[in-house]
Design a protein around this motif. Sequence first.
Motif, PDB file in Angstrom:
ATOM      1  N   LEU A  27      -5.192  61.413  -1.320  1.00 40.04           N
ATOM      2  CA  LEU A  27      -3.835  61.370  -1.872  1.00 40.04           C
ATOM      3  C   LEU A  27      -3.056  62.631  -1.512  1.00 40.04           C
ATOM      4  CD1 LEU A  27      -4.534  59.840  -5.409  1.00 40.04           C
ATOM      5  CD2 LEU A  27      -3.461  58.700  -3.450  1.00 40.04           C
ATOM      6  N   ILE A  28      -3.675  63.769  -1.670  1.00 38.35           N
ATOM      7  CA  ILE A  28      -3.004  65.039  -1.354  1.00 38.35           C
ATOM      8  C   ILE A  28      -2.644  65.099   0.128  1.00 38.35           C
ATOM      9  CG2 ILE A  28      -3.361  67.542  -1.168  1.00 38.35           C
ATOM     10  CD1 ILE A  28      -4.990  67.253  -3.838  1.00 38.35           C
ATOM     11  N   GLN A  29      -3.571  64.664   0.988  1.00 39.34           N
ATOM     12  CA  GLN A  29      -3.294  64.653   2.427  1.00 39.34           C
ATOM     13  C   GLN A  29      -2.042  63.841   2.738  1.00 39.34           C
ATOM     14  OE1 GLN A  29      -5.841  62.248   4.951  1.00 39.34           O
ATOM     15  NE2 GLN A  29      -5.836  63.851   6.517  1.00 39.34           N
ATOM     16  N   ASN A  30      -1.795  62.820   1.925  1.00 40.86           N
ATOM     17  CA  ASN A  30      -0.664  61.934   2.154  1.00 40.86           C
ATOM     18  C   ASN A  30       0.504  62.221   1.207  1.00 40.86           C
ATOM     19  OD1 ASN A  30      -1.455  59.712   4.253  1.00 40.86           O
ATOM     20  ND2 ASN A  30      -3.291  60.240   3.090  1.00 40.86           N
ATOM     21  N   LYS A  31       0.458  63.403   0.592  1.00 36.54           N
ATOM     22  CA  LYS A  31       1.537  63.908  -0.252  1.00 36.54           C
ATOM     23  C   LYS A  31       1.818  63.057  -1.492  1.00 36.54           C
ATOM     24  CE  LYS A  31       3.424  66.456   3.610  1.00 36.54           C
ATOM     25  NZ  LYS A  31       2.143  66.532   4.233  1.00 36.54           N
ATOM     26  N   HIS A  32       0.754  62.488  -2.052  1.00 33.09           N
ATOM     27  CA  HIS A  32       0.828  61.755  -3.311  1.00 33.09           C
ATOM     28  C   HIS A  32       0.072  62.579  -4.344  1.00 33.09           C
ATOM     29  CE1 HIS A  32       2.321  58.378  -1.049  1.00 33.09           C
ATOM     30  NE2 HIS A  32       1.196  58.301  -0.350  1.00 33.09           N
ATOM     31  N   LEU A  43      -2.272  55.273  -7.796  1.00 32.74           N
ATOM     32  CA  LEU A  43      -1.741  55.657  -6.485  1.00 32.74           C
ATOM     33  C   LEU A  43      -2.669  55.223  -5.363  1.00 32.74           C
ATOM     34  CD1 LEU A  43      -0.369  59.242  -7.227  1.00 32.74           C
ATOM     35  CD2 LEU A  43       0.974  57.171  -6.781  1.00 32.74           C
ATOM     36  N   PHE A  44      -3.959  55.367  -5.565  1.00 39.66           N
ATOM     37  CA  PHE A  44      -4.932  54.944  -4.562  1.00 39.66           C
ATOM     38  C   PHE A  44      -4.782  53.456  -4.274  1.00 39.66           C
ATOM     39  CE2 PHE A  44      -9.412  53.466  -3.756  1.00 39.66           C
ATOM     40  CZ  PHE A  44      -9.507  53.960  -2.461  1.00 39.66           C
ATOM     41  N   HIS A  45      -4.706  52.662  -5.324  1.00 35.93           N
ATOM     42  CA  HIS A  45      -4.564  51.214  -5.131  1.00 35.93           C
ATOM     43  C   HIS A  45      -3.209  50.873  -4.498  1.00 35.93           C
ATOM     44  CE1 HIS A  45      -8.240  49.512  -6.784  1.00 35.93           C
ATOM     45  NE2 HIS A  45      -8.262  50.580  -7.558  1.00 35.93           N
TER      46      HIS A  45
END
Length: 113
Positions: A27-32, A43-45
Amino acid sequence: NATMLKNWAIASNRLYYAAYYIVSALLIQNKHIANTHAGTRALFHQYFIKTGIVSDKSGRIFSKLSETRHASDYDDFYALDEKDILPLIEQAKIFIDEIEQVINDGKENDPIR
């Protein structure tokens, strides 16, 4: 005996947190950014399961790890044993391998690198 039950609960907890932290990294890698465990799952789902980036199977594994950990940590009458945890170990490995691959694929596509 009580010690063995506690050890299976600890194993459940550790399996979940291994999955939770790799999902958090994704999530962090994708700015979430999520502020709660429920937010992390949501968020993952939303961004990875529903879009097909991560398999439905891995989504089910993450949910199962979360449910098992929550029950073993907070339900006084929930008892885990070997037959509950041993299958989760292999499932957690499958899950972590898939998420690690998605993270690595994201690094390859990152224009900053």
